[in-house]
Design a protein around this motif. Structure first.
Motif, PDB file in Angstrom:
ATOM      1  N   MET A 221       0.829  -1.203   0.000  1.00  0.00           N
ATOM      2  CA  MET A 221       0.000   0.000   0.000  1.00  0.00           C
ATOM      3  C   MET A 221       0.867   1.258   0.000  1.00  0.00           C
ATOM      4  O   MET A 221       0.626   2.187  -0.754  1.00  0.00           O
ATOM      5  CB  MET A 221      -0.936  -0.019   1.220  1.00  0.00           C
ATOM      6  CG  MET A 221      -1.832   1.172   1.342  1.00  0.00           C
ATOM      7  SD  MET A 221      -3.249   0.826   2.399  1.00  0.00           S
ATOM      8  CE  MET A 221      -2.645   1.404   3.946  1.00  0.00           C
ATOM      9  N   VAL A 222       1.875   1.271   0.855  1.00  0.00           N
ATOM     10  CA  VAL A 222       2.741   2.454   0.956  1.00  0.00           C
ATOM     11  C   VAL A 222       3.480   2.700  -0.362  1.00  0.00           C
ATOM     12  O   VAL A 222       3.571   3.821  -0.828  1.00  0.00           O
ATOM     13  CB  VAL A 222       3.740   2.295   2.122  1.00  0.00           C
ATOM     14  CG1 VAL A 222       4.768   3.417   2.107  1.00  0.00           C
ATOM     15  CG2 VAL A 222       3.006   2.271   3.451  1.00  0.00           C
ATOM     16  N   TYR A 223       3.980   1.631  -0.962  1.00  0.00           N
ATOM     17  CA  TYR A 223       4.774   1.800  -2.191  1.00  0.00           C
ATOM     18  C   TYR A 223       3.954   1.593  -3.460  1.00  0.00           C
ATOM     19  O   TYR A 223       4.498   1.568  -4.555  1.00  0.00           O
ATOM     20  CB  TYR A 223       5.975   0.849  -2.172  1.00  0.00           C
ATOM     21  CG  TYR A 223       7.005   1.267  -1.153  1.00  0.00           C
ATOM     22  CD1 TYR A 223       8.036   2.139  -1.497  1.00  0.00           C
ATOM     23  CD2 TYR A 223       6.930   0.818   0.166  1.00  0.00           C
ATOM     24  CE1 TYR A 223       8.968   2.536  -0.561  1.00  0.00           C
ATOM     25  CE2 TYR A 223       7.861   1.222   1.108  1.00  0.00           C
ATOM     26  CZ  TYR A 223       8.879   2.077   0.742  1.00  0.00           C
ATOM     27  OH  TYR A 223       9.797   2.470   1.671  1.00  0.00           O
ATOM     28  N   LYS A 224       2.645   1.415  -3.294  1.00  0.00           N
ATOM     29  CA  LYS A 224       1.734   1.219  -4.428  1.00  0.00           C
ATOM     30  C   LYS A 224       2.217   0.113  -5.371  1.00  0.00           C
ATOM     31  O   LYS A 224       2.304   0.300  -6.595  1.00  0.00           O
ATOM     32  CB  LYS A 224       1.554   2.529  -5.206  1.00  0.00           C
ATOM     33  CG  LYS A 224       0.941   3.649  -4.363  1.00  0.00           C
ATOM     34  CD  LYS A 224      -0.004   4.480  -5.200  1.00  0.00           C
ATOM     35  CE  LYS A 224      -0.578   5.673  -4.453  1.00  0.00           C
ATOM     36  NZ  LYS A 224      -1.347   5.336  -3.252  1.00  0.00           N
ATOM     37  N   ILE A 225       2.556  -1.005  -4.779  1.00  0.00           N
ATOM     38  CA  ILE A 225       2.940  -2.167  -5.576  1.00  0.00           C
ATOM     39  C   ILE A 225       1.675  -2.951  -5.903  1.00  0.00           C
ATOM     40  O   ILE A 225       0.962  -3.403  -5.000  1.00  0.00           O
ATOM     41  CB  ILE A 225       3.918  -3.076  -4.786  1.00  0.00           C
ATOM     42  CG1 ILE A 225       5.236  -2.345  -4.506  1.00  0.00           C
ATOM     43  CG2 ILE A 225       4.167  -4.387  -5.529  1.00  0.00           C
ATOM     44  CD1 ILE A 225       6.093  -2.080  -5.714  1.00  0.00           C
ATOM     45  N   LYS A 226       1.408  -3.091  -7.162  1.00  0.00           N
ATOM     46  CA  LYS A 226       0.231  -3.863  -7.568  1.00  0.00           C
ATOM     47  C   LYS A 226       0.507  -5.323  -7.260  1.00  0.00           C
ATOM     48  O   LYS A 226       1.516  -5.881  -7.682  1.00  0.00           O
ATOM     49  CB  LYS A 226      -0.011  -3.646  -9.061  1.00  0.00           C
ATOM     50  CG  LYS A 226      -1.405  -4.008  -9.474  1.00  0.00           C
ATOM     51  CD  LYS A 226      -1.670  -3.607 -10.909  1.00  0.00           C
ATOM     52  CE  LYS A 226      -2.058  -2.149 -11.021  1.00  0.00           C
ATOM     53  NZ  LYS A 226      -2.301  -1.755 -12.409  1.00  0.00           N
TER      54      LYS A 226
END
Ligand code: ASP
Ligand code: MG
Length: 420
Positions: A221-226
């Protein structure tokens, strides 16, 4: 060309045949031109056995040595998968946590990742080599010791590697084909979610749905990793290789809320059996009492979840109900007993025969009546609620364990989640 992180859990690598199956999933991606880093768990049951041996060796054990032992399971799988891939004609190399290096803090046994540079691996995969990385383990740089990330930690390793490599997707292969609206063993009409937001997944993960380790979702979530949850048991050749512009509609994609077009009000129903209820009866109703109850519990590192305080008509006494993890109930009661002098008079009742059932959905932020529907549904089934807690995207109730399945089923229907 995309950079893909593929993580395989314990059941997906349970024996050599399954590791060969995993290798075919990897082959599909590499043959399509994707750059691949694989993250593996220990073979099914291995970590449990290693933990068992540590405890048998001595009930009081050094956590550094615990990590030295339990971190070995992943190394076996990483080496075996590299060997299988090499035998298929691919350039593959195994990497342990310290070789990457996945740097962690010093909380041995449940260490947190501090930094993943990924530089060397990146060069290798860009040159066409397949990197097979051990999940679950890292290195504590101060003492130069192997650390582990807590049970289920390979998911977190995978997300961390995806961050380090700036990967286009972190695919988590497991033994289920995605994230469901609820546990399909309880509700046969549960549906696979095509997409779920990070926030909802975080609630699902922390509320007992064990598909992903909670920390992995926080990190994603923090690094927006899909992140995608999918099954390794689908024939590798039957799946299309990953493409950035055309993510196949298989599994469940965990992504940003904005990317979900058809957002439901409620996305899922979770339940957790590991809650226990404690009620302190006839506590003095005056300032400072709550602090005297919950202070000592927090000092003892006991996590308190739901809290309910009653208003009593005489204004002198109150009842205080709260929940703790079942495994910590005995310790909590002991702490309270010792704190009795400070707290003053109370009678105590406790029960581990309760479950927490939660409805989760980001749509709650903008829709009224979600809680009312939950309470109405439970009341129609004659289910009594012991405690309630809410957040912006979740409502949880504590009920008798005997009604868990009935409640989950009824709520699943009430929020329109049943498949046709
Ligand atoms: N093998 C470790 C465990 O069982 C880590 C993992 O599989 O995620 O907890
Ligand atoms: Mg797992």
């Amino acid at each position: 060309m995309a950079t893909v992180v593929m993580k395989f859990g314990g059941t997906s690598v349970a024996n050599i045949e399954r590791i060969q199956n995993v290798a075919r999933h990897v082959k599909r991606e590499v043959d399509a031109g994707n750059k691949v880093a694989v993250v593996v768990s220990a073979m099914a049951g291995v970590t449990n056995q290693l933990v068992g041996w540590v405890k048998e060796a001595s009930p009081l054990y050094d956590m550094r040595e615990y990590d030295a032992v339990v971190g070995t399971g992943e190394q076996v799988t990483a080496g075996l998968l590299a060997i299988v891939l090499q035998s298929m004609g691919y350039r593959a190399r195994s990497w342990s946590g310290w070789q990457v290096p996945i740097k962690t803090n010093s909380a041995h046994g449940s260490a947190r990742i501090a930094d993943v540079p990924g530089g060397d691996i990146r060069k290798r995969i860009e040159g066409g080599e397949i990197a097979v990385v051990t999940g679950f383990q890292g290195i504590e740089p101060k003492d130069n010791r192997i650390s582990t990330l807590g049970r289920g930690g390979s998911d977190t390793s995978a997300v961390a590697i995806a961050i380090g490599l700036e990967a286009d997707i972190c695919d988590i292969y497991t033994d289920v084909d995605g994230v469901y609206t609820t546990d399909p063993r309880i509700v046969p009409k549960a549906r696979r979610l095509a997409k779920i937001s990070y926030e909802e997944m975080l609630e699902m993960a922390s509320l007992g749905s064990k598909v992903l380790q909670t920390r992995s979702v926080e990190l994603a979530m923090v690094y927006k990793i899909k992140t995608r949850v999918l099954s390794s048991f689908v024939a590798p050749e039957a799946m299309k290789p990953f493409r950035i512009d055309d993510i196949e509609n298989i599994g469940t994609i965990v992504c940003d809320e904005e990317e979900i077009v058809e957002q439901q009000i409620v996305s899922g129903i979770a339940y957790a059996k590991d809650e226990a209820k404690v009620t302190l009866l006839k506590v003095d109703d005056k300032p400072g009492v709550a602090a005297r109850i919950f202070g000592p519990l927090s000092d003892a590192s006991i996590n308190v979840d739901m809290i309910v305080q009653n208003v009593t008509p005489d204004g002198k006494h109150t009842d205080m109900t709260f929940t703790v993890h079942t495994g910590e109930l005995a310790r909590a009661l002991d702490v309270l007993k010792k704190a009795k002098v400070d707290i003053g008079h109370f009678d105590v009742k406790s029960s581990a025969d309760v479950v927490k059932v939660s409805v989760i959905g980001v749509g709650m932020r903008s829709h009224a009546g979600v809680a009312a529907r939950m309470f109405k549904t439970l009341s129609e089934k004659g289910i009594n609620i012991h405690a309630i807690s809410t957040s912006e995207i979740k409502i949880s109730v504590l009920i008798d364990a005997a009604y868990a399945e009935l409640a989950v089923r009824a709520l699943h229907t009430a929020y329109g989640l049943d498949s046709d």
